[in-house]
Design a protein around this motif. Structure first.
Motif, PDB file in Angstrom:
ATOM      1  N   LEU A 155      19.787  54.393 -37.180  1.00 52.65           N
ATOM      2  CA  LEU A 155      20.200  54.918 -38.476  1.00 52.65           C
ATOM      3  C   LEU A 155      20.571  56.401 -38.391  1.00 52.65           C
ATOM      4  O   LEU A 155      21.581  56.837 -38.965  1.00 52.65           O
ATOM      5  CB  LEU A 155      19.080  54.713 -39.499  1.00 52.65           C
ATOM      6  N   VAL A 156      19.756  57.178 -37.681  1.00 47.23           N
ATOM      7  CA  VAL A 156      20.031  58.608 -37.567  1.00 47.23           C
ATOM      8  C   VAL A 156      21.338  58.848 -36.814  1.00 47.23           C
ATOM      9  O   VAL A 156      22.184  59.650 -37.237  1.00 47.23           O
ATOM     10  CB  VAL A 156      18.861  59.335 -36.872  1.00 47.23           C
ATOM     11  N   ALA A 157      21.509  58.168 -35.680  1.00 42.83           N
ATOM     12  CA  ALA A 157      22.726  58.367 -34.892  1.00 42.83           C
ATOM     13  C   ALA A 157      23.966  57.935 -35.670  1.00 42.83           C
ATOM     14  O   ALA A 157      25.009  58.608 -35.632  1.00 42.83           O
ATOM     15  CB  ALA A 157      22.618  57.597 -33.581  1.00 42.83           C
ATOM     16  N   GLY A 158      23.883  56.806 -36.382  1.00 41.91           N
ATOM     17  CA  GLY A 158      25.015  56.365 -37.192  1.00 41.91           C
ATOM     18  C   GLY A 158      25.350  57.358 -38.290  1.00 41.91           C
ATOM     19  O   GLY A 158      26.527  57.651 -38.555  1.00 41.91           O
ATOM     20  N   TRP A 159      24.330  57.917 -38.927  1.00 35.38           N
ATOM     21  CA  TRP A 159      24.543  58.908 -39.981  1.00 35.38           C
ATOM     22  C   TRP A 159      25.187  60.165 -39.407  1.00 35.38           C
ATOM     23  O   TRP A 159      26.106  60.733 -40.018  1.00 35.38           O
ATOM     24  CB  TRP A 159      23.215  59.244 -40.639  1.00 35.38           C
ATOM     25  N   LEU A 160      24.743  60.602 -38.231  1.00 29.99           N
ATOM     26  CA  LEU A 160      25.329  61.781 -37.605  1.00 29.99           C
ATOM     27  C   LEU A 160      26.803  61.554 -37.274  1.00 29.99           C
ATOM     28  O   LEU A 160      27.645  62.445 -37.474  1.00 29.99           O
ATOM     29  CB  LEU A 160      24.548  62.150 -36.334  1.00 29.99           C
ATOM     30  N   ASN A 161      27.125  60.365 -36.762  1.00 32.47           N
ATOM     31  CA  ASN A 161      28.522  60.065 -36.451  1.00 32.47           C
ATOM     32  C   ASN A 161      29.381  60.058 -37.705  1.00 32.47           C
ATOM     33  O   ASN A 161      30.513  60.570 -37.712  1.00 32.47           O
ATOM     34  CB  ASN A 161      28.623  58.717 -35.733  1.00 32.47           C
ATOM     35  N   ASP A 162      28.868  59.461 -38.779  1.00 36.56           N
ATOM     36  CA  ASP A 162      29.623  59.450 -40.039  1.00 36.56           C
ATOM     37  C   ASP A 162      29.816  60.869 -40.576  1.00 36.56           C
ATOM     38  O   ASP A 162      30.915  61.241 -41.020  1.00 36.56           O
ATOM     39  CB  ASP A 162      28.901  58.598 -41.081  1.00 36.56           C
TER      40      ASP A 162
END
Length: 349
Positions: free
Chosen positions: A304-311
Protein backbone atom coordinates in the motif's frame (compact mmCIF):
# COMPACT_ATOMS: atom_id res chain seq x y z
CA UNK A 1 -3.95 -15.21 7.00
CA UNK A 2 -2.83 -12.13 8.86
CA UNK A 3 -4.90 -13.46 11.80
CA UNK A 4 -5.62 -17.10 11.02
CA UNK A 5 -1.99 -18.10 10.64
CA UNK A 6 -1.46 -17.44 14.38
CA UNK A 7 -4.44 -19.68 15.14
CA UNK A 8 -2.79 -22.30 12.94
CA UNK A 9 0.43 -22.09 14.94
CA UNK A 10 -1.48 -22.56 18.19
CA UNK A 11 -3.25 -25.60 16.71
CA UNK A 12 0.06 -27.16 15.69
CA UNK A 13 1.44 -26.78 19.20
CA UNK A 14 -1.80 -28.12 20.73
CA UNK A 15 -2.48 -31.13 18.50
CA UNK A 16 0.83 -31.90 16.82
CA UNK A 17 2.23 -31.24 13.36
CA UNK A 18 1.11 -34.53 11.81
CA UNK A 19 -2.58 -34.28 12.64
CA UNK A 20 -2.77 -30.60 11.69
CA UNK A 21 -0.95 -31.30 8.41
CA UNK A 22 -3.50 -33.94 7.44
CA UNK A 23 -6.44 -31.72 8.39
CA UNK A 24 -5.19 -28.65 6.55
CA UNK A 25 -4.17 -30.64 3.46
CA UNK A 26 -7.73 -31.97 3.37
CA UNK A 27 -9.08 -28.40 3.59
CA UNK A 28 -6.80 -27.42 0.69
CA UNK A 29 -8.09 -30.34 -1.39
CA UNK A 30 -11.73 -29.40 -0.74
CA UNK A 31 -10.94 -25.82 -1.68
CA UNK A 32 -9.24 -26.84 -4.92
CA UNK A 33 -12.18 -29.10 -5.80
CA UNK A 34 -14.65 -26.25 -5.28
CA UNK A 35 -12.55 -23.98 -7.46
CA UNK A 36 -12.21 -26.55 -10.23
CA UNK A 37 -15.83 -27.74 -10.38
CA UNK A 38 -17.96 -24.76 -9.32
CA UNK A 39 -19.72 -23.22 -12.32
CA UNK A 40 -20.31 -19.94 -10.50
CA UNK A 41 -17.87 -17.34 -9.27
CA UNK A 42 -19.13 -17.53 -5.68
CA UNK A 43 -18.26 -21.22 -5.47
CA UNK A 44 -14.81 -20.66 -6.95
CA UNK A 45 -14.17 -17.80 -4.52
CA UNK A 46 -15.24 -20.01 -1.60
CA UNK A 47 -12.79 -22.65 -2.83
CA UNK A 48 -9.96 -20.14 -2.94
CA UNK A 49 -10.86 -18.99 0.58
CA UNK A 50 -10.72 -22.56 1.91
CA UNK A 51 -7.45 -23.22 0.14
CA UNK A 52 -5.93 -20.08 1.63
CA UNK A 53 -7.14 -20.96 5.12
CA UNK A 54 -5.50 -24.38 4.90
CA UNK A 55 -2.31 -23.57 3.03
CA UNK A 56 -0.49 -21.28 5.48
CA UNK A 57 -1.20 -23.51 8.49
CA UNK A 58 -0.08 -26.52 6.46
CA UNK A 59 3.24 -24.75 5.89
CA UNK A 60 3.61 -24.12 9.62
CA UNK A 61 2.86 -27.77 10.39
CA UNK A 62 5.45 -28.97 7.88
CA UNK A 63 8.07 -26.55 9.21
CA UNK A 64 7.47 -27.78 12.76
CA UNK A 65 7.71 -31.36 11.51
CA UNK A 66 11.12 -30.66 9.97
CA UNK A 67 12.39 -29.20 13.23
CA UNK A 68 11.03 -32.23 15.09
CA UNK A 69 12.89 -34.68 12.86
CA UNK A 70 16.12 -32.78 12.19
CA UNK A 71 16.78 -30.86 15.41
CA UNK A 72 19.61 -33.26 16.14
CA UNK A 73 21.53 -32.26 13.03
CA UNK A 74 21.34 -30.86 9.48
CA UNK A 75 18.34 -28.72 10.43
CA UNK A 76 19.28 -25.70 8.31
CA UNK A 77 19.99 -27.91 5.30
CA UNK A 78 16.65 -29.70 5.72
CA UNK A 79 14.79 -26.39 5.95
CA UNK A 80 16.72 -25.04 3.00
CA UNK A 81 15.79 -28.10 0.96
CA UNK A 82 12.16 -27.64 1.97
CA UNK A 83 12.27 -24.02 0.81
CA UNK A 84 13.92 -25.10 -2.45
CA UNK A 85 11.08 -27.55 -3.12
CA UNK A 86 8.59 -24.77 -2.37
CA UNK A 87 10.39 -22.46 -4.81
CA UNK A 88 10.31 -25.25 -7.41
CA UNK A 89 6.56 -25.52 -6.92
CA UNK A 90 6.09 -21.80 -7.46
CA UNK A 91 8.36 -21.85 -10.52
CA UNK A 92 6.44 -24.84 -11.90
CA UNK A 93 3.14 -23.02 -11.44
CA UNK A 94 4.55 -20.06 -13.38
CA UNK A 95 5.71 -22.42 -16.14
CA UNK A 96 2.53 -24.51 -16.25
CA UNK A 97 1.02 -22.68 -19.26
CA UNK A 98 4.01 -23.92 -21.26
CA UNK A 99 4.28 -27.37 -19.70
CA UNK A 100 0.52 -28.08 -19.90
CA UNK A 101 -0.28 -26.02 -22.98
CA UNK A 102 -2.88 -28.52 -24.23
CA UNK A 103 -4.78 -28.31 -20.91
CA UNK A 104 -4.78 -24.52 -20.99
CA UNK A 105 -5.96 -24.56 -24.60
CA UNK A 106 -9.13 -26.40 -23.52
CA UNK A 107 -10.35 -23.57 -21.27
CA UNK A 108 -10.26 -22.57 -17.62
CA UNK A 109 -11.20 -25.86 -16.01
CA UNK A 110 -8.52 -28.42 -17.06
CA UNK A 111 -5.63 -26.47 -15.43
CA UNK A 112 -7.64 -26.24 -12.20
CA UNK A 113 -8.24 -30.00 -12.30
CA UNK A 114 -4.47 -30.47 -12.52
CA UNK A 115 -4.11 -28.23 -9.47
CA UNK A 116 -6.74 -30.34 -7.67
CA UNK A 117 -4.77 -33.52 -8.45
CA UNK A 118 -1.65 -31.91 -6.96
CA UNK A 119 -3.65 -31.05 -3.83
CA UNK A 120 -4.77 -34.69 -3.65
CA UNK A 121 -1.15 -35.83 -3.88
CA UNK A 122 -0.34 -33.42 -1.05
CA UNK A 123 -3.04 -34.97 1.14
CA UNK A 124 -1.75 -38.47 0.36
CA UNK A 125 1.76 -37.41 1.32
CA UNK A 126 0.64 -35.87 4.61
CA UNK A 127 -1.31 -39.05 5.43
CA UNK A 128 1.88 -41.01 4.82
CA UNK A 129 3.78 -38.67 7.11
CA UNK A 130 1.10 -39.01 9.81
CA UNK A 131 1.37 -42.81 9.65
CA UNK A 132 5.18 -42.72 9.92
CA UNK A 133 5.06 -40.16 12.72
CA UNK A 134 2.55 -42.21 14.71
CA UNK A 135 4.76 -45.31 14.51
CA UNK A 136 7.82 -43.27 15.46
CA UNK A 137 6.15 -41.83 18.54
CA UNK A 138 4.82 -45.20 19.57
CA UNK A 139 8.35 -46.58 19.41
CA UNK A 140 9.66 -43.64 21.46
CA UNK A 141 7.06 -44.15 24.19
CA UNK A 142 4.98 -41.46 25.88
CA UNK A 143 6.40 -37.96 25.87
CA UNK A 144 5.97 -35.05 28.25
CA UNK A 145 2.55 -33.48 28.24
CA UNK A 146 4.09 -30.07 27.70
CA UNK A 147 3.78 -30.35 23.91
CA UNK A 148 0.00 -30.64 24.14
CA UNK A 149 -0.55 -28.05 26.89
CA UNK A 150 -2.85 -25.21 25.95
CA UNK A 151 -1.21 -21.90 25.13
CA UNK A 152 -1.23 -19.15 27.74
CA UNK A 153 -0.17 -15.53 27.12
CA UNK A 154 2.46 -15.94 29.81
CA UNK A 155 4.24 -18.36 27.47
CA UNK A 156 5.38 -15.34 25.43
CA UNK A 157 7.77 -14.48 28.25
CA UNK A 158 9.73 -17.55 27.23
CA UNK A 159 10.49 -15.86 23.92
CA UNK A 160 13.66 -13.92 24.68
CA UNK A 161 14.97 -10.64 23.27
CA UNK A 162 16.67 -12.37 20.35
CA UNK A 163 13.34 -13.78 19.14
CA UNK A 164 11.66 -10.37 19.15
CA UNK A 165 14.58 -8.84 17.24
CA UNK A 166 14.28 -11.67 14.72
CA UNK A 167 10.53 -11.03 14.43
CA UNK A 168 11.12 -7.36 13.55
CA UNK A 169 13.77 -8.34 11.01
CA UNK A 170 11.31 -10.85 9.55
CA UNK A 171 8.59 -8.28 8.95
CA UNK A 172 10.96 -5.65 7.52
CA UNK A 173 12.86 -7.99 5.22
CA UNK A 174 9.87 -9.93 3.88
CA UNK A 175 7.77 -6.77 3.49
CA UNK A 176 10.42 -5.30 1.20
CA UNK A 177 11.51 -8.26 -0.89
CA UNK A 178 8.09 -9.81 -1.47
CA UNK A 179 6.26 -6.53 -2.07
CA UNK A 180 8.88 -5.43 -4.58
CA UNK A 181 9.26 -8.76 -6.39
CA UNK A 182 5.59 -9.68 -6.48
CA UNK A 183 4.02 -6.30 -7.26
CA UNK A 184 6.38 -3.60 -8.50
CA UNK A 185 9.60 -5.04 -9.91
CA UNK A 186 8.47 -5.87 -13.45
CA UNK A 187 6.93 -2.43 -14.07
CA UNK A 188 9.98 -0.80 -12.49
CA UNK A 189 12.37 -2.76 -14.72
CA UNK A 190 10.34 -1.76 -17.76
CA UNK A 191 9.83 1.92 -16.96
CA UNK A 192 13.07 2.82 -15.17
CA UNK A 193 15.54 0.53 -16.95
CA UNK A 194 13.98 0.14 -20.39
CA UNK A 195 13.42 -3.63 -20.42
CA UNK A 196 10.56 -5.12 -22.40
CA UNK A 197 7.93 -7.23 -20.63
CA UNK A 198 9.54 -10.59 -21.41
CA UNK A 199 13.00 -9.47 -20.29
CA UNK A 200 11.61 -7.86 -17.13
CA UNK A 201 9.70 -11.02 -16.23
CA UNK A 202 12.77 -13.16 -16.85
CA UNK A 203 14.95 -10.86 -14.73
CA UNK A 204 12.44 -11.12 -11.90
CA UNK A 205 12.13 -14.92 -12.14
CA UNK A 206 15.87 -15.52 -11.98
CA UNK A 207 15.88 -14.45 -8.33
CA UNK A 208 13.32 -17.17 -7.60
CA UNK A 209 15.12 -19.76 -9.72
CA UNK A 210 18.49 -19.09 -8.10
CA UNK A 211 16.96 -19.52 -4.65
CA UNK A 212 15.91 -23.07 -5.54
CA UNK A 213 19.55 -24.13 -5.65
CA UNK A 214 21.27 -21.67 -3.33
CA UNK A 215 19.00 -21.98 -0.27
CA UNK A 216 19.92 -25.62 0.58
CA UNK A 217 23.60 -24.77 0.02
CA UNK A 218 23.42 -21.88 2.48
CA UNK A 219 21.55 -24.11 4.92
CA UNK A 220 24.31 -26.72 4.68
CA UNK A 221 26.94 -24.02 5.27
CA UNK A 222 25.02 -22.76 8.29
CA UNK A 223 24.89 -26.28 9.75
CA UNK A 224 28.64 -26.68 9.28
CA UNK A 225 29.67 -23.33 10.74
CA UNK A 226 26.92 -22.75 13.30
CA UNK A 227 27.23 -19.01 12.60
CA UNK A 228 23.56 -18.19 12.30
CA UNK A 229 23.50 -14.52 13.32
CA UNK A 230 26.47 -13.33 11.21
CA UNK A 231 25.15 -15.08 8.11
CA UNK A 232 21.72 -13.59 8.71
CA UNK A 233 23.23 -10.10 9.02
CA UNK A 234 25.19 -10.57 5.79
CA UNK A 235 22.06 -11.69 3.93
CA UNK A 236 20.08 -8.76 5.32
CA UNK A 237 22.81 -6.31 4.20
CA UNK A 238 22.58 -7.43 0.58
CA UNK A 239 18.96 -6.30 0.21
CA UNK A 240 19.46 -2.54 0.78
CA UNK A 241 22.63 -2.72 -1.34
CA UNK A 242 20.61 -4.11 -4.24
CA UNK A 243 18.14 -1.21 -4.03
CA UNK A 244 20.95 1.34 -3.91
CA UNK A 245 22.47 -0.14 -7.07
CA UNK A 246 19.13 -0.32 -8.91
CA UNK A 247 18.13 3.22 -7.96
CA UNK A 248 21.44 5.02 -8.55
CA UNK A 249 23.02 3.30 -11.56
CA UNK A 250 21.98 2.88 -15.18
CA UNK A 251 24.02 -0.24 -15.78
CA UNK A 252 22.95 -3.84 -16.02
CA UNK A 253 20.44 -5.11 -13.48
CA UNK A 254 22.34 -8.36 -13.11
CA UNK A 255 24.45 -7.18 -10.18
CA UNK A 256 21.47 -5.86 -8.22
CA UNK A 257 19.28 -8.88 -8.92
CA UNK A 258 22.16 -11.23 -8.08
CA UNK A 259 22.55 -9.55 -4.68
CA UNK A 260 18.78 -9.77 -4.15
CA UNK A 261 18.86 -13.44 -5.14
CA UNK A 262 21.61 -14.22 -2.61
CA UNK A 263 19.65 -12.38 0.09
CA UNK A 264 16.47 -14.23 -0.92
CA UNK A 265 18.35 -17.53 -0.56
CA UNK A 266 20.40 -16.83 2.55
CA UNK A 267 17.98 -15.08 4.92
CA UNK A 268 15.21 -17.75 4.88
CA UNK A 269 17.80 -20.53 5.07
CA UNK A 270 19.03 -19.07 8.37
CA UNK A 271 15.94 -17.35 9.82
CA UNK A 272 13.69 -20.36 10.39
CA UNK A 273 16.33 -22.73 11.88
CA UNK A 274 17.46 -19.89 14.13
CA UNK A 275 13.86 -19.34 15.28
CA UNK A 276 13.67 -22.96 16.41
CA UNK A 277 16.73 -22.39 18.60
CA UNK A 278 15.39 -19.23 20.23
CA UNK A 279 12.01 -20.49 21.52
CA UNK A 280 10.88 -23.55 23.52
CA UNK A 281 10.25 -26.53 21.25
CA UNK A 282 6.68 -26.89 22.52
CA UNK A 283 5.90 -23.35 21.36
CA UNK A 284 7.66 -23.33 17.99
CA UNK A 285 4.38 -23.42 16.07
CA UNK A 286 3.11 -20.41 18.00
CA UNK A 287 6.38 -18.56 17.40
CA UNK A 288 6.16 -19.24 13.67
CA UNK A 289 2.51 -18.21 13.54
CA UNK A 290 3.27 -14.92 15.28
CA UNK A 291 6.13 -14.18 12.89
CA UNK A 292 3.97 -14.96 9.86
CA UNK A 293 1.19 -12.72 11.19
CA UNK A 294 3.48 -9.69 11.22
CA UNK A 295 5.14 -10.81 7.99
CA UNK A 296 1.82 -10.93 6.10
CA UNK A 297 0.68 -7.65 7.61
CA UNK A 298 4.01 -6.05 6.69
CA UNK A 299 3.79 -7.24 3.09
CA UNK A 300 0.27 -5.82 2.79
CA UNK A 301 1.35 -2.52 4.33
CA UNK A 302 4.46 -2.22 2.14
CA UNK A 303 2.38 -2.80 -0.98
CA UNK A 304 0.00 0.00 0.00
CA UNK A 305 2.77 2.45 0.90
CA UNK A 306 4.79 1.77 -2.26
CA UNK A 307 1.69 2.05 -4.46
CA UNK A 308 0.74 5.34 -2.82
CA UNK A 309 4.26 6.70 -3.33
CA UNK A 310 4.19 5.76 -7.01
CA UNK A 311 0.80 7.42 -7.49
CA UNK A 312 1.86 10.56 -5.62
CA UNK A 313 5.07 10.89 -7.65
CA UNK A 314 3.39 10.07 -10.97
CA UNK A 315 5.64 7.08 -11.66
CA UNK A 316 5.29 5.82 -15.22
CA UNK A 317 7.21 5.01 -18.39
CA UNK A 318 7.23 8.73 -19.24
CA UNK A 319 8.30 9.64 -15.69
CA UNK A 320 10.74 6.98 -14.46
CA UNK A 321 12.04 9.38 -11.81
CA UNK A 322 8.68 8.98 -10.12
CA UNK A 323 9.82 5.57 -8.89
CA UNK A 324 12.58 7.09 -6.74
CA UNK A 325 10.41 7.60 -3.61
CA UNK A 326 9.37 3.94 -3.75
CA UNK A 327 12.99 2.82 -4.10
CA UNK A 328 14.01 5.08 -1.21
CA UNK A 329 11.24 3.58 0.92
CA UNK A 330 12.31 0.02 0.11
CA UNK A 331 15.98 0.88 0.63
CA UNK A 332 15.39 2.59 3.98
CA UNK A 333 13.12 -0.19 5.26
CA UNK A 334 15.58 -2.92 4.29
CA UNK A 335 18.45 -0.92 5.84
CA UNK A 336 16.44 -0.75 9.07
CA UNK A 337 16.05 -4.51 8.85
CA UNK A 338 19.83 -4.83 8.57
CA UNK A 339 20.13 -2.74 11.72
CA UNK A 340 17.95 -5.21 13.61
CA UNK A 341 20.05 -8.06 12.21
CA UNK A 342 23.14 -6.42 13.70
CA UNK A 343 21.39 -6.09 17.07
CA UNK A 344 20.41 -9.75 16.87
CA UNK A 345 24.03 -10.66 16.15
CA UNK A 346 25.07 -8.70 19.25
CA UNK A 347 22.42 -10.36 21.45
CA UNK A 348 22.55 -13.93 20.11
CA UNK A 349 26.19 -14.08 19.09
Amino acid sequence: NVVLVLVGGLLVDRFGAARVAVGTAAVCLVGSMLTAFSPEFAGMAAGRLLFGIGAETLLIALTVAIVDYFAGGNLAFAMGLNLAISRAGSFSADMSPSWFASAYAQGWQPPLVIAMLLAAASLAATCGYWWIDRRRRAAMGSRAAESSRRFAPADLRGFGTAYWLLLVLCVLWYAVILAFRSTFSIKYFQHAHGLDLAAAGAMNSYVFLAAMFATPAFGWLCDKTGRYAPMLAFGALLLPLSFVIMATTDGSLWVATALMGVSFSLVPAVMWPLTSKLVPAARFGTALGLMWVVQNAGIAGANLVAGWLNDAAGASASNPAGYQPMMQFFGATSALGFGFALMLWFVAG
